[in-house]
Scaffold this active site. Sequence first.
Site, mmCIF file in Angstrom:
data_model
loop_
_atom_site.group_PDB
_atom_site.id
_atom_site.type_symbol
_atom_site.label_atom_id
_atom_site.label_comp_id
_atom_site.label_asym_id
_atom_site.label_seq_id
_atom_site.Cartn_x
_atom_site.Cartn_y
_atom_site.Cartn_z
ATOM 1 N N HIS A 9 0.825 -1.211 0.000
ATOM 2 C CA HIS A 9 0.000 0.000 0.000
ATOM 3 C C HIS A 9 0.859 1.261 0.000
ATOM 4 O O HIS A 9 1.540 1.553 0.987
ATOM 5 C CB HIS A 9 -0.897 -0.025 1.237
ATOM 6 C CG HIS A 9 -1.850 1.105 1.336
ATOM 7 N ND1 HIS A 9 -1.919 1.932 2.436
ATOM 8 C CD2 HIS A 9 -2.799 1.546 0.476
ATOM 9 C CE1 HIS A 9 -2.871 2.824 2.266
ATOM 10 N NE2 HIS A 9 -3.414 2.621 1.072
ATOM 11 N N ARG A 10 0.847 1.988 -1.113
ATOM 12 C CA ARG A 10 1.703 3.167 -1.285
ATOM 13 C C ARG A 10 3.174 2.793 -1.092
ATOM 14 O O ARG A 10 3.973 3.577 -0.579
ATOM 15 C CB ARG A 10 1.297 4.297 -0.339
ATOM 16 C CG ARG A 10 -0.193 4.648 -0.390
ATOM 17 C CD ARG A 10 -0.579 5.727 0.608
ATOM 18 N NE ARG A 10 -2.021 5.724 0.838
ATOM 19 C CZ ARG A 10 -2.658 6.428 1.760
ATOM 20 N NH1 ARG A 10 -1.964 7.231 2.555
ATOM 21 N NH2 ARG A 10 -3.966 6.351 1.898
ATOM 22 N N GLU A 36 0.896 -0.746 -4.840
ATOM 23 C CA GLU A 36 -0.266 0.129 -5.000
ATOM 24 C C GLU A 36 0.188 1.568 -4.804
ATOM 25 O O GLU A 36 0.992 1.856 -3.910
ATOM 26 C CB GLU A 36 -1.335 -0.233 -3.959
ATOM 27 C CG GLU A 36 -2.659 0.489 -4.112
ATOM 28 C CD GLU A 36 -2.743 1.825 -3.365
ATOM 29 O OE1 GLU A 36 -3.736 2.550 -3.561
ATOM 30 O OE2 GLU A 36 -1.823 2.146 -2.577
ATOM 31 N N ASP A 38 -0.994 6.044 -5.784
ATOM 32 C CA ASP A 38 -2.054 6.993 -6.123
ATOM 33 C C ASP A 38 -1.570 7.934 -7.214
ATOM 34 O O ASP A 38 -0.475 8.498 -7.115
ATOM 35 C CB ASP A 38 -2.419 7.819 -4.885
ATOM 36 C CG ASP A 38 -2.764 6.938 -3.696
ATOM 37 O OD1 ASP A 38 -3.877 6.392 -3.678
ATOM 38 O OD2 ASP A 38 -1.915 6.801 -2.792
ATOM 39 N N HIS A 51 -0.953 10.667 -2.519
ATOM 40 C CA HIS A 51 -2.312 10.346 -2.080
ATOM 41 C C HIS A 51 -3.199 11.574 -1.920
ATOM 42 O O HIS A 51 -4.299 11.642 -2.463
ATOM 43 C CB HIS A 51 -2.272 9.565 -0.769
ATOM 44 C CG HIS A 51 -3.640 9.243 -0.238
ATOM 45 N ND1 HIS A 51 -4.321 10.085 0.623
ATOM 46 C CD2 HIS A 51 -4.452 8.182 -0.453
ATOM 47 C CE1 HIS A 51 -5.491 9.553 0.908
ATOM 48 N NE2 HIS A 51 -5.598 8.397 0.267
ATOM 49 N N GLU A 111 -4.098 3.677 -8.437
ATOM 50 C CA GLU A 111 -5.376 4.267 -8.026
ATOM 51 C C GLU A 111 -5.477 5.687 -8.574
ATOM 52 O O GLU A 111 -4.687 6.562 -8.218
ATOM 53 C CB GLU A 111 -5.524 4.293 -6.504
ATOM 54 C CG GLU A 111 -6.859 4.914 -6.097
ATOM 55 C CD GLU A 111 -7.058 5.058 -4.600
ATOM 56 O OE1 GLU A 111 -7.959 5.836 -4.207
ATOM 57 O OE2 GLU A 111 -6.323 4.413 -3.834
ATOM 58 N N LYS A 113 -6.743 9.164 -8.408
ATOM 59 C CA LYS A 113 -7.288 10.030 -7.362
ATOM 60 C C LYS A 113 -8.085 11.160 -8.021
ATOM 61 O O LYS A 113 -7.672 12.307 -8.065
ATOM 62 C CB LYS A 113 -6.164 10.593 -6.493
ATOM 63 C CG LYS A 113 -5.384 9.553 -5.724
ATOM 64 C CD LYS A 113 -6.227 8.844 -4.679
ATOM 65 C CE LYS A 113 -6.623 9.779 -3.563
ATOM 66 N NZ LYS A 113 -7.340 9.070 -2.481
ATOM 67 N N ASP A 231 0.235 -2.113 4.354
ATOM 68 C CA ASP A 231 1.382 -1.242 4.607
ATOM 69 C C ASP A 231 2.625 -2.046 4.967
ATOM 70 O O ASP A 231 3.744 -1.516 4.946
ATOM 71 C CB ASP A 231 1.090 -0.290 5.782
ATOM 72 C CG ASP A 231 -0.060 0.665 5.514
ATOM 73 O OD1 ASP A 231 -0.303 0.995 4.344
ATOM 74 O OD2 ASP A 231 -0.707 1.093 6.501
#
Length: 247
Positions: A9-10, A36, A38, A51, A111, A113, A231
Amino acid sequence: MDSVLNIAHRGASGYCPENTIAAFERSIELGADAIETDVQMTKDGHLVLIHDESLKRTTGSAQWVQHITLEQLKALDAGSWFDRSFHGERVPTLEELFEIAKRHPVQLNLELKNGVVLYPGIEEAVIRAIRQYGLSDRIIISSFNHYSLVECKRLAPEIRTGALYMEGLYQPWEYAQRIGADALHPFHYAVMPEWVKEAKARGIAYHPFTVNDPEQMKRLIDAGVAGMITDYPDRLAALLLNKEAKE
């Protein structure tokens, strides 16, 4: 046991400042199969990985991404907020992440945004970049903006999409089919084994977010999810390795 996609995640945002090259590279070291991140767009049309629409939390600048150029953005420190040892980390471009993907066999979950700021043309720009790098088969495009996902599927049927949502979506596998999504990306509490089974029977994968607790990870592995977003990719990697060893 079916393989479970370990999606950072990020990047490895439990250990590094989110959405930075440091976080992306660390996630691969910790066993992530996918990253992943953003995607937003600068004032001068560059695709960048951050993000928040505002730069305040991660760089200290009061400006928004949409209002500054890439050159201005690259002058900002995106690491020190997390820890001084990351001083000098910058907000990366999408192309910088693609360069990492050229060196490592990871998948990418991009993702979009585009809920608060719509970023006209972001779908076309992202798809154009994906195709230029020849990464169509390694990408999942996700968004809370499902109109955007439908547009992505219209533009690029060959690229997978994942519908992000929080909770309470009735028979989400049917909704996923309706909008042409290949995967469901729900908040992890909104996942039950019977739902995973229903979705899987229709060729729809579950990739819940953001799963950091090992007990929740175990529950979701047992539920049969196709992957999960975390994470801490090392925690998931260790659980998967342990489970594999027992089988």
